[in-house]
Design a protein around this motif. Structure first.
Motif: not given
Length: 199
Positions: A107-117, A171-178
């Motif tokens: 469930n966590h992956l489904l929610i936050f995976a959008y932020f990782i291209p 964008k880089d911040y979101f990718i690293i966090s994800g």
């Protein structure tokens, strides 16, 4: 489809292009989702688009796309994984294990995976392949869709003429966090599985 082409189409068809581009992106097309959403936020800032309507339409396009990929994932499970999964250590037994884990922790992956291209393009397929329940998939994937679209549209609106700063810094911040989140979930999964096997 590059960003310039999308902008040209957007000037002619507006919300329809927003909906369509995000739908095909979540099915797997290489389109610049964050850029489009942030640009839409900029257009909201300029008064050319309605803030809430833009979020609703963008989220609807994402929901349609990831639901389609989920259904295609179920089809892939039946036609491809059953035949060839054993060659990549994804036979029926391993698939069931992955499915159970994904149903429990995904469930966590489904929610936050959008932020990782790249990652957001496969979560729908993987959810279908591993046969997690549609209700759990929808609850988390659709919430994630709303969070993702609202985040970048709002950023574009707040940044105004500086909307493209997202692509050089945030964008880089979101990718690293994800990526950090996914690594954490993976380590937790491996640790839990190892402990179960030693008992």
């Amino acid at each position: 489809m590059n960003f310039e082409t999308i902008v040209n189409l957007f000037s002619l068809h507006g919300y329809i292009i927003l909906f369509g581009v995000l739908t095909i992106e979540l099915i797997g097309a290489p389109t610049p989702g964050e850029t489009i959403l942030t640009y839409c936020g900029y257009l909201v800032f300029r008064g050319q688009l309605n803030y809430f309507l833009t979020i609703i339409i963008a989220t609807s396009g994402v929901v349609l796309g990831i639901t389609a990929s989920y259904l295609l994932g179920i089809l892939l499970n039946e036609t491809i994984i059953d035949k060839y999964g054993k060659y990549i250590h994804l036979g029926s037994k391993n698939l069931e294990k992955v499915s159970n884990w994904f149903d429990k922790y995904g469930n966590h992956l489904l929610i936050f995976a959008y932020f990782i291209p790249g990652i957001r393009h496969i979560t729908g397929y993987f959810s279908g392949i591993t046969r997690i329940s549609f209700s759990r998939f929808a609850a988390n994937a659709y919430i994630g869709a709303l969070i993702w679209t609202t985040t970048f549209i709002t950023l574009g609106r707040l940044l105004g003429y500086n909307w493209n700063i997202v692509h050089t810094h945030l964008k880089d911040y979101f990718i690293i966090s994800g990526i950090t989140l996914i690594i954490g979930i993976f380590i937790y999964y491996k640790y839990t599985l190892k402990n179960k096997n030693t008992k």
